[in-house]
Scaffold this motif. Structure first.
Motif, mmCIF file in Angstrom:
data_model
loop_
_atom_site.group_PDB
_atom_site.id
_atom_site.type_symbol
_atom_site.label_atom_id
_atom_site.label_comp_id
_atom_site.label_asym_id
_atom_site.label_seq_id
_atom_site.Cartn_x
_atom_site.Cartn_y
_atom_site.Cartn_z
ATOM 1 N N SER A 253 0.708 -0.946 0.203
ATOM 2 C CA SER A 253 0.016 0.116 0.197
ATOM 3 C C SER A 253 0.677 1.219 0.018
ATOM 4 O O SER A 253 1.859 1.152 1.054
ATOM 5 C CB SER A 253 -0.846 -0.118 1.762
ATOM 6 O OG SER A 253 -1.540 1.404 0.937
ATOM 7 N N PRO A 254 0.262 2.508 -1.711
ATOM 8 C CA PRO A 254 1.219 3.420 -0.782
ATOM 9 C C PRO A 254 0.539 4.465 0.447
ATOM 10 O O PRO A 254 1.237 5.740 0.594
ATOM 11 C CB PRO A 254 1.098 4.061 -1.972
ATOM 12 C CG PRO A 254 -0.368 3.542 -3.154
ATOM 13 C CD PRO A 254 -0.188 2.262 -2.167
ATOM 14 N N VAL A 255 -0.532 3.951 1.350
ATOM 15 C CA VAL A 255 -1.293 4.522 1.538
ATOM 16 C C VAL A 255 -0.375 4.737 3.317
ATOM 17 O O VAL A 255 0.105 5.657 3.913
ATOM 18 C CB VAL A 255 -2.541 3.884 2.001
ATOM 19 C CG1 VAL A 255 -2.824 5.747 3.537
ATOM 20 C CG2 VAL A 255 -3.342 4.153 1.160
ATOM 21 N N GLY A 256 0.729 3.665 3.327
ATOM 22 C CA GLY A 256 0.444 3.243 4.741
ATOM 23 C C GLY A 256 1.239 1.674 5.454
ATOM 24 O O GLY A 256 0.519 0.992 4.568
ATOM 25 N N PRO A 257 1.555 1.306 6.261
ATOM 26 C CA PRO A 257 2.309 -0.332 6.339
ATOM 27 C C PRO A 257 0.949 -0.854 6.879
ATOM 28 O O PRO A 257 0.935 -2.213 6.486
ATOM 29 C CB PRO A 257 3.749 -0.560 7.212
ATOM 30 C CG PRO A 257 3.006 1.718 8.387
ATOM 31 C CD PRO A 257 2.679 2.528 7.206
ATOM 32 N N SER A 258 0.212 -0.343 6.878
ATOM 33 C CA SER A 258 -0.822 -1.427 7.902
ATOM 34 C C SER A 258 -2.029 -1.129 6.634
ATOM 35 O O SER A 258 -2.420 -0.279 5.939
ATOM 36 C CB SER A 258 -1.189 -1.023 9.061
ATOM 37 O OG SER A 258 -0.168 -1.247 9.812
ATOM 38 N N LEU A 259 -3.169 -1.581 6.470
ATOM 39 C CA LEU A 259 -4.591 -1.665 5.809
ATOM 40 C C LEU A 259 -5.066 -0.665 6.237
ATOM 41 O O LEU A 259 -5.284 -1.076 7.612
ATOM 42 C CB LEU A 259 -5.103 -3.436 6.017
ATOM 43 C CG LEU A 259 -6.698 -3.501 5.129
ATOM 44 C CD1 LEU A 259 -6.501 -4.226 4.640
ATOM 45 C CD2 LEU A 259 -7.172 -3.125 6.126
ATOM 46 N N THR A 260 -5.437 0.288 5.603
ATOM 47 C CA THR A 260 -6.755 0.913 6.015
ATOM 48 C C THR A 260 -8.166 1.681 4.604
ATOM 49 O O THR A 260 -8.258 0.649 3.939
ATOM 50 C CB THR A 260 -6.098 2.381 5.636
ATOM 51 O OG1 THR A 260 -5.275 2.602 4.363
ATOM 52 C CG2 THR A 260 -4.672 2.935 6.570
#
Length: 309
Positions: A253-260
């Motif tokens: 994910s380009p958003v962050g290391p964890s699922l969002t």
């Protein structure tokens, strides 16, 4: 069995002795409602929604056939199983009742053992039918309500909001970069992640009227009747935080290391001429804005509900 959980049986007969006998016969195993004429039978069927009705055919003013016609014409009572009990024992009388939609026909004078056996059999059929109906409304993967169920409940809640002038809030949640998640970790892992998000969403739907549904793919819709925009947005923010706290790794994910998740929402304030379709289009548009804005965020159209909150 707790009295609240006992099946409800409505006995409608103009003969007081028949009502008493049937009532006493059924009371040990069922919650019994009594009606002495057709009008009372209809009123109690609408108010109490019994699981089964034992209905006398020959009653003054309104006979059992007419009662059954009116039951079937009302969506609120159309699905209630009806057993006719009558002194008319000609084959054509029984056939007439069955054609109108009766589940069974018991001739008077009735045998107590036969009555109890027929009642038990038809209540079992009612339970089986309801189980099948509930399964038809459940998404197999997430165990949330499915799209079909959402469409049915949404229309009903929309009409209620319009009628009562009360707010209705809807949110559409999308797991960020879920295709990349499946590509990186595999579809079994994707299914597990989707189930975890679904359980989290469902845990915040605490009122009887609140509903979480799998809308399609990785999208989950939350239906929140009688909820103003500020309240709904706060609840959805709590959902987003809870999903983040699952700390499901999402290396792709380009958003962050964890699922969002990204969320779009809108509130109908109970006023105005907006349609149910237009409200959901607004929800979808807000979800698009949340994604365009960088994901892992909430976009909400408050409308006139924010002023009333």
């Amino acid at each position: 069995m707790n009295a609240v959980d006992m099946p409800k049986v409505l006995v409608a007969d103009d003969d007081a002795i028949n009502r008493q006998v049937l009532g006493e016969l059924l009371k040990p195993e069922y919650t019994v409602l009594l009606a002495k004429n057709g009008a009372q039978a209809l009123e109690r069927a609408q108010r109490h929604a019994p699981d089964l009705i034992l209905l006398d055919v020959m009653m003054p003013d309104m006979d059992g056939y007419e009662v059954l016609r009116q039951l079937r014409a009302d969506p609120a009572t159309a699905g209630i199983a009806v057993i006719f009990i009558s002194g008319l024992d000609r084959p054509e009388d029984e056939a007439n009742g069955l054609k109108l939609g009766a589940a069974d026909y018991i001739a008077k004078p009735f045998n107590a053992t036969v009555v109890m056996a027929r009642v038990a059999m038809h209540l079992q059929l009612v339970r089986q039918r309801r189980l099948l109906e509930s399964l038809a409304h459940v998404d197999a993967l997430t165990e949330l309500a499915n799209r079909r169920r959402f469409d049915e409940v949404y229309q009903g809640e929309w009409r209620r909001a319009q009628r009562n002038g009360r707010p209705l809030s809807v949110a559409l949640l999308d797991i960020d970069c879920f295709k990349q998640y499946n590509d990186h970790y595999g579809h079994p892992a994707g299914d597990r992640a989707l189930r975890a998000v679904a359980r989290t969403c469902a845990s915040f739907m605490r009122r009887p009227a609140d509903l979480a549904c799998r809308y399609g793919g990785e999208e989950i819709v939350l239906l929140m009747p009688d909820t103003f925009a500020a309240q709904a947005r706060h609840l959805v923010a709590c959902v987003c935080q809870a999903v983040a706290q699952l700390t499901i790794a999402h290396a792709a994910s380009p958003v962050g290391p964890s699922l969002t998740i990204s969320v779009g929402g809108a509130t109908y304030g109970g006023r105005g001429a907006e349609t149910a379709g237009a409200l959901f289009e607004a929800v979808d548009q807000q979800l698009y804005l949340a994604k365009q804005g960088g994901r892992n965020q909430i976009a909400w159209r408050a409308g006139d509900a924010e002023e009333a909150a």
